[in-house]
Design an enzyme around this catalytic site. Structure first.
Site, PDB file in Angstrom:
ATOM      1  N   LYS A 387       0.835  -1.208   0.000  1.00  0.00           N
ATOM      2  CA  LYS A 387       0.000   0.000   0.000  1.00  0.00           C
ATOM      3  C   LYS A 387       0.865   1.251   0.000  1.00  0.00           C
ATOM      4  O   LYS A 387       1.841   1.333   0.732  1.00  0.00           O
ATOM      5  CB  LYS A 387      -0.896   0.013   1.244  1.00  0.00           C
ATOM      6  CG  LYS A 387      -1.849  -1.164   1.317  1.00  0.00           C
ATOM      7  CD  LYS A 387      -2.590  -1.206   2.637  1.00  0.00           C
ATOM      8  CE  LYS A 387      -1.677  -1.467   3.809  1.00  0.00           C
ATOM      9  NZ  LYS A 387      -2.400  -1.764   5.056  1.00  0.00           N
ATOM     10  N   THR A 417      -7.028   9.519   8.713  1.00  0.00           N
ATOM     11  CA  THR A 417      -6.759   8.232   8.046  1.00  0.00           C
ATOM     12  C   THR A 417      -6.688   7.072   9.037  1.00  0.00           C
ATOM     13  O   THR A 417      -6.161   6.017   8.713  1.00  0.00           O
ATOM     14  CB  THR A 417      -5.431   8.303   7.269  1.00  0.00           C
ATOM     15  OG1 THR A 417      -4.401   8.676   8.193  1.00  0.00           O
ATOM     16  CG2 THR A 417      -5.477   9.294   6.125  1.00  0.00           C
ATOM     17  N   GLY A 419      -7.466   3.870  10.535  1.00  0.00           N
ATOM     18  CA  GLY A 419      -8.235   2.707  10.094  1.00  0.00           C
ATOM     19  C   GLY A 419      -8.255   2.472   8.591  1.00  0.00           C
ATOM     20  O   GLY A 419      -8.984   1.603   8.110  1.00  0.00           O
ATOM     21  N   THR A 420      -7.429   3.199   7.824  1.00  0.00           N
ATOM     22  CA  THR A 420      -7.444   2.990   6.361  1.00  0.00           C
ATOM     23  C   THR A 420      -7.012   1.562   5.997  1.00  0.00           C
ATOM     24  O   THR A 420      -7.618   0.918   5.149  1.00  0.00           O
ATOM     25  CB  THR A 420      -6.523   3.980   5.620  1.00  0.00           C
ATOM     26  OG1 THR A 420      -5.276   4.038   6.299  1.00  0.00           O
ATOM     27  CG2 THR A 420      -7.135   5.361   5.536  1.00  0.00           C
ATOM     28  N   GLY A 421      -5.939   1.086   6.660  1.00  0.00           N
ATOM     29  CA  GLY A 421      -5.422  -0.249   6.347  1.00  0.00           C
ATOM     30  C   GLY A 421      -6.428  -1.330   6.711  1.00  0.00           C
ATOM     31  O   GLY A 421      -6.651  -2.289   5.958  1.00  0.00           O
ATOM     32  N   CYS A 422      -7.054  -1.163   7.893  1.00  0.00           N
ATOM     33  CA  CYS A 422      -8.055  -2.144   8.340  1.00  0.00           C
ATOM     34  C   CYS A 422      -9.216  -2.184   7.347  1.00  0.00           C
ATOM     35  O   CYS A 422      -9.697  -3.253   6.961  1.00  0.00           O
ATOM     36  CB  CYS A 422      -8.601  -1.761   9.718  1.00  0.00           C
ATOM     37  SG  CYS A 422      -7.329  -1.598  10.968  1.00  0.00           S
TER      38      CYS A 422
HETATM   39  N1  LIG Z   1      -4.536  10.463   1.723  1.00  0.00           N
HETATM   40  C1  LIG Z   1      -4.907   9.373   1.046  1.00  0.00           C
HETATM   41  N2  LIG Z   1      -5.599   9.495  -0.103  1.00  0.00           N
HETATM   42  C2  LIG Z   1      -6.013   8.419  -0.789  1.00  0.00           C
HETATM   43  N3  LIG Z   1      -5.762   7.169  -0.407  1.00  0.00           N
HETATM   44  C3  LIG Z   1      -5.056   6.968   0.731  1.00  0.00           C
HETATM   45  C4  LIG Z   1      -4.591   8.043   1.522  1.00  0.00           C
HETATM   46  N4  LIG Z   1      -3.921   7.538   2.595  1.00  0.00           N
HETATM   47  C5  LIG Z   1      -3.989   6.200   2.482  1.00  0.00           C
HETATM   48  N5  LIG Z   1      -4.643   5.847   1.354  1.00  0.00           N
HETATM   49  C6  LIG Z   1      -4.941   4.487   0.889  1.00  0.00           C
HETATM   50  O1  LIG Z   1      -5.399   3.784   2.027  1.00  0.00           O
HETATM   51  C7  LIG Z   1      -5.042   2.417   1.966  1.00  0.00           C
HETATM   52  C8  LIG Z   1      -4.271   2.075   3.227  1.00  0.00           C
HETATM   53  O2  LIG Z   1      -2.945   2.443   3.028  1.00  0.00           O
HETATM   54  P1  LIG Z   1      -1.891   2.866   4.104  1.00  0.00           P
HETATM   55  O3  LIG Z   1      -2.320   4.138   4.726  1.00  0.00           O
HETATM   56  O4  LIG Z   1      -0.599   2.818   3.405  1.00  0.00           O
HETATM   57  O5  LIG Z   1      -1.999   1.646   5.130  1.00  0.00           O
HETATM   58  P2  LIG Z   1      -1.983   1.594   6.710  1.00  0.00           P
HETATM   59  O6  LIG Z   1      -3.284   2.167   7.176  1.00  0.00           O
HETATM   60  O7  LIG Z   1      -1.849   0.152   6.999  1.00  0.00           O
HETATM   61  O8  LIG Z   1      -0.820   2.373   7.149  1.00  0.00           O
HETATM   62  C9  LIG Z   1      -4.250   2.269   0.667  1.00  0.00           C
HETATM   63  O9  LIG Z   1      -5.107   1.857  -0.371  1.00  0.00           O
HETATM   64  C10 LIG Z   1      -3.746   3.683   0.421  1.00  0.00           C
HETATM   65  O10 LIG Z   1      -3.432   3.912  -0.934  1.00  0.00           O
HETATM   66  C1  LIG Z   2      -7.064  -2.654  17.056  1.00  0.00           C
HETATM   67  C2  LIG Z   2      -6.329  -2.016  15.944  1.00  0.00           C
HETATM   68  N1  LIG Z   2      -6.000  -2.727  14.843  1.00  0.00           N
HETATM   69  C3  LIG Z   2      -5.343  -2.147  13.827  1.00  0.00           C
HETATM   70  C4  LIG Z   2      -4.978  -0.826  13.874  1.00  0.00           C
HETATM   71  C5  LIG Z   2      -4.245  -0.202  12.709  1.00  0.00           C
HETATM   72  O1  LIG Z   2      -4.864   0.905  12.154  1.00  0.00           O
HETATM   73  P1  LIG Z   2      -4.632   1.418  10.653  1.00  0.00           P
HETATM   74  O2  LIG Z   2      -5.668   0.776   9.789  1.00  0.00           O
HETATM   75  O3  LIG Z   2      -4.818   2.895  10.708  1.00  0.00           O
HETATM   76  O4  LIG Z   2      -3.261   1.017  10.233  1.00  0.00           O
HETATM   77  C6  LIG Z   2      -5.340  -0.091  15.023  1.00  0.00           C
HETATM   78  N2  LIG Z   2      -5.026   1.204  15.145  1.00  0.00           N
HETATM   79  N3  LIG Z   2      -6.008  -0.726  16.034  1.00  0.00           N
HETATM   80 MG   LIG Z   3      -2.024  -0.727   8.711  1.00  0.00          MG
END
Ligand SMILES: Nc1ncnc2c1ncn2[C@@H]1O[C@H](COP(=O)(O)OP(=O)(O)O)[C@@H](O)[C@H]1O
Ligand SMILES: Cc1ncc(COP(=O)(O)O)c(N)n1
Ligand SMILES: [Mg+2]
Length: 477
Positions: A387, A417, A419-422
């Protein structure tokens, strides 16, 4: 004609009957639950015209006794002469507008279609239902054109008349048609090739009912986020808004909010096992998302249960650090996660910092993302969705599964952002549960994530949660 009568649509053939009369075969199919009969003579009738007329009259009486519609394939003149319930025509047969004129407004007109254009035209010209295929490889029709799952979905969305799928369908593969929008399936050999036609039709009918009535099911194995933006809470919100029944096996309770994680309480391994047993022995999940698991003893339990219950479509988000910066996994568990869970997954979804740890490479541009994803893939033989949310200029994610596929996304100006990954990983699991391919599940999940981010919810004092339930605010790529 009601859509329900299209559920188990039996198309006759004389190929496999071995002495049994066609009438007997149809009778057995109806006894087993066939809801519609189409007489099809692929190479023209092999019996005399008089015998054919007598047979059709006989089958017609039988069908009417059981309230089963009876139509004839291709031969409009024969259908009119015998006054059966209607006809089914292909694209290469007579134009359907002309057929409708000939048979009048009350007879059933079925039409075969392979494209959205053909489907829309047939509906306009008076078709009552569409037969779309071949959805699987088949021997029953030499010139059958392959229809992808996506084409079937597009056709169902484009028309308001009922659609049935045809081509190579069996009781085993019918599940794969779940979620496409069809109202039933048409089969030839699955019914008429069987030595016990009644039993084969019953088995197919049960599988079709299950396919049509079940909602897709998915499970998240993750930590609870007290503030509702990430973890279990984000996953369940994502699943329900993507029309999937969501279940959860909680690995830990976290006292966290948009500013950070205050404390974590892991469940015991025995309790996690009880949760997984309770879920898998009752409502079987068609896809599994794994998020935060911070202890190796819990990882062992997950691995054992996933293998024991033959879990499918496992999406592993190797959660190491929360967006707020808190560490969510112990060093020891990190290694166990890599060795024991990654190989079981259909796809893993590391962010850039996580991919750096998993690959041992540093990442500062698109080429380095490709190199790191390839290195991780070669090590675990599991597809990697790397990602790009932590990149600066864009939000492009990269799938490496031997080939490279980029999922492009514009960076949305939103500091919230959490919870985006979740959300992305549980949306992928939700779409896999619905039977999508991995690439189409990722594309749809990314669109959902972008829409939820673009909806600009602004809650809490830190990096706030997404709007999982956005409406009518599609993010315009
Ligand atoms: N500001 C943003 N605008 C558009 N998409 C985003 C943005 N930030 C994160 N994403 C998308 O959200 C998803 C989660 O990515 P990321 O933030 O890298 O993961 P995590 O939450 O695990 O750190 C990916 O599809 C990423 O491209
Ligand atoms: C219980 C739990 N699981 C996962 C995440 C990761 O969050 P994110 O999706 O922003 O990387 C979090 N903050 N809390
Ligand atoms: Mg994550």
């Amino acid at each position: 004609m009601k859509s329900a009568s299209l559920q188990v649509y039996a198309v006759t053939t004389r190929c496999y009957l071995q002495g049994k009369s066609l009438y007997e075969a149809v009778k057995e199919a109806i006894a087993g639950g066939a809801t519609f009969i189409q007489l099809r003579e692929k190479d023209g009738p092999t019996i005399s015209k008089a015998a054919l007329l007598e047979e059709i009259a006989h089958i017609k009486t039988l069908c009417h006794k059981h309230d089963v519609p009876f139509v004839i394939d291709d031969d409009v003149a024969l259908a009119m002469e015998t006054d059966v319930d209607g006809v089914h025509v292909g694209q290469e047969d007579m134009n359907c507008q002309d057929v409708r004129k000939l048979i009048g407004p009350h007879k059933i007109l079925g039409v075969s279609a392979q494209t959205v254009e053909q489907a829309i035209a047939a509906e306009k010209q008076g078709a009552d239902y569409l037969g779309v295929g071949a959805v699987f490889p088949t021997n029953s029709k030499d010139d059958a054109q392959d229809v992808s799952r996506q084409m079937l979905i597009d056709i169902c969305e484009a028309v308001s008349i009922p659609v049935i799928a045809i081509g190579g369908i069996t009781h085993d593969n019918v599940r794969a048609l779940k979620g496409t929008g069809i109202v039933g399936v048409a089969v030839i050999s699955e019914i008429f090739k069987a030595s016990d036609i009644t039993k084969a039709t019953q088995t197919l009918s049960q599988a079709v009912h299950k396919m049509l009535s079940d909602v897709p099911t998915a499970l998240t194995i993750a930590g609870s986020d007290a503030s509702g933006g990430a973890g279990i809470q984000a996953d369940l919100k994502t699943m329900i808004t993507n029309h999937v029944y969501g279940m959860s096996a909680i690995t830990a309770l976290t006292a966290q909010n948009t500013l950070g994680v205050k404390s974590v309480m892991n469940v015991t391994p025995d309790f996690l096992r009880d949760e997984l047993d309770a879920i898998f022995t009752d409502i079987y999940p068609e896809a599994v998302k794994i998020g935060m698991v911070s202890e190796s003893a819990l990882i062992h339990v997950i691995k054992e249960c996933l293998i024991h219950y033959q879990a499918k479509h496992i999406v592993l988000d190797p959660v190491m650090v929360a967006t707020s910066g808190a560490k969510l996994i112990s060093d020891d568990a990190m290694n166990v996660l890599q060795e024991e869970l990654i190989p079981l997954a259909e796809v893993i979804t590391p962010n850039i910092p996580e991919a750096e740890i998993l690959s041992g490479l540093s990442i500062s541009n698109a080429q380095e993302m490709e190199a790191a994803a390839q290195a991780i893939y070669e090590r675990y033989h599991t597809a990697v969705l790397l990602k790009g949310g932590h990149a600066i200029n864009d939000a492009n994610d990269l799938l490496y599964d031997g080939d490279i596929v980029w999922f492009k996304g514009q960076r949305i100006d939103n500091p919230n952002t959490h919870g985006t990954g979740c959300t992305l990983s549980s949306a992928i699991a939700a779409h896999l549960a619905k039977g999508e391919t991995l690439t189409s599940a990722i594309a749809k999940a990314k669109q959902y994530l972008s829409d939820a981010l673009a909806a600009q919810l602004d809650l809490g004092h830190g990096s706030g949660p997404l709007n999982h339930d956005f409406k009518e605010m599609p993010y315009d790529k």
